[in-house]
Design a protein around this motif. Structure first.
Motif, PDB file in Angstrom:
ATOM      1  N   GLU A 194       0.829  -1.205   0.000  1.00  0.00           N
ATOM      2  CA  GLU A 194       0.000   0.000   0.000  1.00  0.00           C
ATOM      3  C   GLU A 194       0.866   1.259   0.000  1.00  0.00           C
ATOM      4  N   ASN A 195       1.942   1.246   0.790  1.00  0.00           N
ATOM      5  CA  ASN A 195       2.851   2.404   0.825  1.00  0.00           C
ATOM      6  C   ASN A 195       3.473   2.654  -0.538  1.00  0.00           C
ATOM      7  N   LEU A 196       3.889   1.570  -1.195  1.00  0.00           N
ATOM      8  CA  LEU A 196       4.515   1.686  -2.508  1.00  0.00           C
ATOM      9  C   LEU A 196       3.542   2.274  -3.524  1.00  0.00           C
ATOM     10  N   MET A 197       2.322   1.777  -3.542  1.00  0.00           N
ATOM     11  CA  MET A 197       1.332   2.267  -4.499  1.00  0.00           C
ATOM     12  C   MET A 197       0.994   3.737  -4.247  1.00  0.00           C
ATOM     13  N   ARG A 198       0.870   4.111  -2.984  1.00  0.00           N
ATOM     14  CA  ARG A 198       0.591   5.513  -2.663  1.00  0.00           C
ATOM     15  C   ARG A 198       1.738   6.414  -3.117  1.00  0.00           C
ATOM     16  N   GLU A 199       2.967   5.929  -2.941  1.00  0.00           N
ATOM     17  CA  GLU A 199       4.130   6.710  -3.334  1.00  0.00           C
ATOM     18  C   GLU A 199       4.157   6.931  -4.844  1.00  0.00           C
ATOM     19  N   ILE A 200       3.844   5.889  -5.611  1.00  0.00           N
ATOM     20  CA  ILE A 200       3.841   5.996  -7.069  1.00  0.00           C
ATOM     21  C   ILE A 200       2.723   6.933  -7.538  1.00  0.00           C
ATOM     22  N   GLU A 201       1.563   6.805  -6.899  1.00  0.00           N
ATOM     23  CA  GLU A 201       0.447   7.703  -7.226  1.00  0.00           C
ATOM     24  C   GLU A 201       0.853   9.160  -6.995  1.00  0.00           C
ATOM     25  N   LYS A 202       1.523   9.399  -5.877  1.00  0.00           N
ATOM     26  CA  LYS A 202       1.965  10.750  -5.518  1.00  0.00           C
ATOM     27  C   LYS A 202       2.952  11.295  -6.546  1.00  0.00           C
ATOM     28  N   ILE A 203       3.898  10.457  -6.949  1.00  0.00           N
ATOM     29  CA  ILE A 203       4.897  10.872  -7.940  1.00  0.00           C
ATOM     30  C   ILE A 203       4.223  11.242  -9.255  1.00  0.00           C
ATOM     31  N   LYS A 204       3.287  10.404  -9.693  1.00  0.00           N
ATOM     32  CA  LYS A 204       2.636  10.677 -10.979  1.00  0.00           C
ATOM     33  C   LYS A 204       1.820  11.965 -10.920  1.00  0.00           C
ATOM     34  N   LYS A 205       1.156  12.213  -9.799  1.00  0.00           N
ATOM     35  CA  LYS A 205       0.386  13.445  -9.655  1.00  0.00           C
ATOM     36  C   LYS A 205       1.290  14.667  -9.748  1.00  0.00           C
ATOM     37  N   VAL A 206       2.468  14.574  -9.143  1.00  0.00           N
ATOM     38  CA  VAL A 206       3.435  15.678  -9.203  1.00  0.00           C
ATOM     39  C   VAL A 206       3.856  15.938 -10.640  1.00  0.00           C
ATOM     40  N   ILE A 207       4.151  14.865 -11.363  1.00  0.00           N
ATOM     41  CA  ILE A 207       4.594  15.005 -12.755  1.00  0.00           C
ATOM     42  C   ILE A 207       3.512  15.650 -13.610  1.00  0.00           C
ATOM     43  N   ILE A 208       2.275  15.162 -13.460  1.00  0.00           N
ATOM     44  CA  ILE A 208       1.164  15.707 -14.248  1.00  0.00           C
ATOM     45  C   ILE A 208       0.944  17.181 -13.941  1.00  0.00           C
ATOM     46  N   LYS A 209       1.064  17.549 -12.668  1.00  0.00           N
ATOM     47  CA  LYS A 209       0.872  18.946 -12.274  1.00  0.00           C
ATOM     48  C   LYS A 209       1.993  19.831 -12.800  1.00  0.00           C
ATOM     49  N   GLN A 210       3.225  19.315 -12.765  1.00  0.00           N
ATOM     50  CA  GLN A 210       4.374  20.095 -13.207  1.00  0.00           C
ATOM     51  C   GLN A 210       4.481  20.189 -14.726  1.00  0.00           C
ATOM     52  N   LEU A 211       4.052  19.122 -15.403  1.00  0.00           N
ATOM     53  CA  LEU A 211       4.210  19.079 -16.865  1.00  0.00           C
ATOM     54  C   LEU A 211       2.867  18.765 -17.530  1.00  0.00           C
ATOM     55  N   PRO A 212       1.880  19.633 -17.356  1.00  0.00           N
ATOM     56  CA  PRO A 212       0.532  19.356 -17.867  1.00  0.00           C
ATOM     57  C   PRO A 212       0.432  19.308 -19.382  1.00  0.00           C
ATOM     58  N   HIS A 213       1.392  19.912 -20.061  1.00  0.00           N
ATOM     59  CA  HIS A 213       1.313  19.975 -21.522  1.00  0.00           C
ATOM     60  C   HIS A 213       2.292  19.007 -22.204  1.00  0.00           C
ATOM     61  N   ALA A 243       1.389  -6.733 -12.431  1.00  0.00           N
ATOM     62  CA  ALA A 243       0.826  -5.813 -13.417  1.00  0.00           C
ATOM     63  C   ALA A 243      -0.577  -5.391 -13.013  1.00  0.00           C
ATOM     64  N   GLU A 244      -1.360  -6.331 -12.518  1.00  0.00           N
ATOM     65  CA  GLU A 244      -2.730  -6.031 -12.105  1.00  0.00           C
ATOM     66  C   GLU A 244      -2.743  -5.048 -10.937  1.00  0.00           C
ATOM     67  N   ILE A 245      -1.872  -5.258  -9.954  1.00  0.00           N
ATOM     68  CA  ILE A 245      -1.816  -4.395  -8.776  1.00  0.00           C
ATOM     69  C   ILE A 245      -1.355  -2.983  -9.153  1.00  0.00           C
ATOM     70  N   PHE A 246      -0.283  -2.894  -9.926  1.00  0.00           N
ATOM     71  CA  PHE A 246       0.228  -1.578 -10.332  1.00  0.00           C
ATOM     72  C   PHE A 246      -0.799  -0.845 -11.198  1.00  0.00           C
ATOM     73  N   HIS A 247      -1.474  -1.583 -12.073  1.00  0.00           N
ATOM     74  CA  HIS A 247      -2.435  -0.977 -12.995  1.00  0.00           C
ATOM     75  C   HIS A 247      -3.617  -0.385 -12.243  1.00  0.00           C
ATOM     76  N   GLN A 248      -3.990  -1.011 -11.134  1.00  0.00           N
ATOM     77  CA  GLN A 248      -5.086  -0.497 -10.309  1.00  0.00           C
ATOM     78  C   GLN A 248      -4.685   0.800  -9.611  1.00  0.00           C
ATOM     79  N   ALA A 249      -3.407   0.896  -9.251  1.00  0.00           N
ATOM     80  CA  ALA A 249      -2.928   2.074  -8.521  1.00  0.00           C
ATOM     81  C   ALA A 249      -2.666   3.252  -9.446  1.00  0.00           C
TER      82      ALA A 249
END
Length: 306
Positions: free
Chosen positions: A193-212, A233-239
């Motif tokens: 759960e910690n790992l998935m939350r961390e990856i979600e957080k990283i992706k949100k940062v990237i999208i916010k910083q580089l929206p275009h 793959a199933e677990i990561f894809h859900q996160a």
């Protein structure tokens, strides 16, 4: 392009080569032939659900009298495997930011270095970001790959918040007007759960910083792990939605059939194959070449053309 497949897949599937040759060279096939092919596909990590669908389609053709000889069965199998892979066409169109995810040991950092080398070789200014700050050896490994690939490296400190590394890397990417940003992430924390939350957080940062910018999330899948790779793959894809699969360690003892299961059941395309330790050992995935060499590797080498 895929000469290595003939050499490596014949080694990988060595235990079932004789059985396949027997089926494909038969002048007349039977229900037993299809049952044996089903067993082989499952042994090759294609997965029970996906294998059942493939064999079901072949059974229908057999019942209709369209498949009577081994060579016809081989051709029909190739077509079904291609149809399976075509269910998830690649969406990679000029990606500028690559987020790499996957468990530790899946070849993620090695692939990051190889991808950086390929990018730099195309004349692109490339930045590697070391966002795996929980494994002490990870930044040093990525630093070595950065030097070998001639890519720039952005890294922080041990145990620094990975999302802050991603933030800084995005800032550097924008300020320096670079062409490609490749972000390596952690593959294991205290809990899943910690790992998935961390990856979600990283992706949100990237999208916010580089929206275009075009952001692409790739999951490294170890060809040797079979069904475990599907579960990952199933677990990561859900996160965090995965855009593509990188099949790694194709030159090991794995069987690689898991890509058909991942594609068919999760709808995720395979985009790269990583094999060997050399920095050039990376290929864009080509379904036609892969299937032709996979199934065709059991034919006479003079017939294959590879």
């Amino acid at each position: 392009m895929f000469n290595f497949i003939k050499k490596n897949l014949q080694k990988i599937y060595n235990s079932i080569t004789t059985s396949l040759l027997s089926i494909f060279s038969a002048k007349k096939i039977s229900q037993e032939s299809l049952q044996e092919l089903e067993r082989i596909l499952i042994t090759a990590d294609t997965g029970i659900t996906t294998t059942k669908k493939i064999i079901g389609a072949l059974q229908t053709q057999y019942a209709a009298g369209n498949i009577t000889e081994g060579i016809q069965l081989q051709q029909a199998l190739e077509k079904e495997l291609l149809t399976t892979l075509a269910k998830a066409p690649t969406t990679q169109t000029g990606a500028q930011v690559i987020l790499l995810i996957g468990i530790n040991g899946s070849g993620k950092t090695t692939f990051a270095g190889k991808l950086a080398h390929a990018s730099v070789s195309q004349g692109k200014r490339t930045i590697l970001a070391a966002a795996d700050t929980f494994r002490a050896a990870a930044p040093a490994q990525l630093q070595a790959w950065a030097q070998a690939s001639k890519a720039e490296l952005f890294m922080g400190n041990l145990n620094q918040d990975p999302a802050s590394i991603a933030f800084g890397a995005c800032e550097k990417f924008k300020q320096e007007k670079a062409d490609m940003l490749i972000i390596d992430t952690a593959g294991r924390l205290q809990t899943k759960e910690n790992l998935m939350r961390e990856i979600e957080k990283i992706k949100k940062v990237i999208i916010k910083q580089l929206p275009h910018h075009t952001i692409h999330t790739l999951l490294t899948v170890d060809a040797m792990l079979g069904q475990n790779s599907f579960d990952q793959a199933e677990i990561f894809h859900q996160a965090v939605t995965i855009d593509g699969i990188v099949l790694t360690k194709v030159d090991g003892t794995g069987k690689g059939g898991i890509i058909f299961s991942i594609t068919e059941q999760l709808g995720i395309p395979v985009e790269y194959i990583s094999f060997g330790e050399n920095i050039q050992d990376i290929k864009l995935f080509n379904a036609q070449e892969y299937v032709t060499n996979l199934v065709g590797s059991f034919k006479d080498t003079n017939e294959s053309g590879y």
